[in-house]
Design an enzyme around this catalytic site. Sequence first.
Site, PDB file in Angstrom:
ATOM      1  CG  ASP A 140      -2.258  -0.579   1.004  1.00  0.00           C
ATOM      2  OD1 ASP A 140      -2.696  -0.579  -0.159  1.00  0.00           O
ATOM      3  OD2 ASP A 140      -2.872  -1.051   1.964  1.00  0.00           O
ATOM      4  NE  ARG A 190      -4.739  -1.800  -4.407  1.00  0.00           N
ATOM      5  CZ  ARG A 190      -4.441  -2.278  -3.201  1.00  0.00           C
ATOM      6  NH1 ARG A 190      -4.137  -1.468  -2.207  1.00  0.00           N
ATOM      7  NH2 ARG A 190      -4.429  -3.584  -2.997  1.00  0.00           N
TER       8      ARG A 190
END
Length: 314
Positions: A140, A190
């Site tokens: 992340d 992402r």
Amino acid sequence: MTTLLNNPLRPALLAAARSPKLQSTVTRMRATRALVDRFVAGESEPAAVTAVDTLLDSGRFVSVDYLGEDTTDRDRARATVESYLSLIERFSSRRSNTNALEVSLKLSALGQGIDRTLALENARTICTAAAAAGVWVTVDAEDHTTTDSTLSIVRELRVDFPDLGTVLQAYLRRTEADCAELSGPRSRIRLCKGAYNEPSSVAFQGAREVSDSYLRCLKILMDGRGYPMVASHDPEMIEAAETFAAAAGRSSEDFEFQMLYGIRDQEQRRLVDADRHVRVYVPYGEQWYGYFMRRLAERPANLMFFARSLISRK
């Protein structure tokens, strides 16, 4: 569609996300639970696995995040690793022919703020277990002060784990260049808009500026040689992804949409029915407060839902 930068309370809510005093107050409020349950799959691993099974049965993919960040204690970082290893062990019995199962890691929860090497080795331990279980891993993004460290760790890990994914945030001014660098073969990026309170020196501030940056970055990824992961609930971005993918000759196997647990469920199902890969970001764990506050900051509707819950409880 209202975007995160249209919420006038966003700076205050993002500041509150890092306030221990407010955390103590909010987490004790019973009315908080109604909205937390909408965004978080529970505090325990069994609750998360139940949510995962429901999503998999509906044809969706998942990326599970054991919530926690800004760890300053080595024992807590190790406990986070153990939680991921336990989750991956559960996933190993659900191996399939697709990459439907993924875990998402925050390096700050693995000790990045203590020692870079600690975070690297903790992430390596998780990646090793995930690779053996046939589970994907994505690292992340957090606030901009961690970006260089995070991407350097990702590059190092990708030597042994070339399918390791990472997250780039379109509101950062640097991200267009990062997309160009990281869109090579087997890369998995992402792309999201971003959910932290960043200064104008490093991040676009206007909603239109952020959307335009997202579109530029998305085009680079779709034209690249990796696997774009389109993390957005914005209809404009979803439509653009379809257009860019078609122009680049990508099939539904060559990219995916990603949405948050509890948000736009009907749209998630529509995309699955249209034969698109849809991955749902499933957070769980006791350290849900920071994540919860960022969800409130993203859209005024979330905050109004919370306020109505408080009033109805009274």
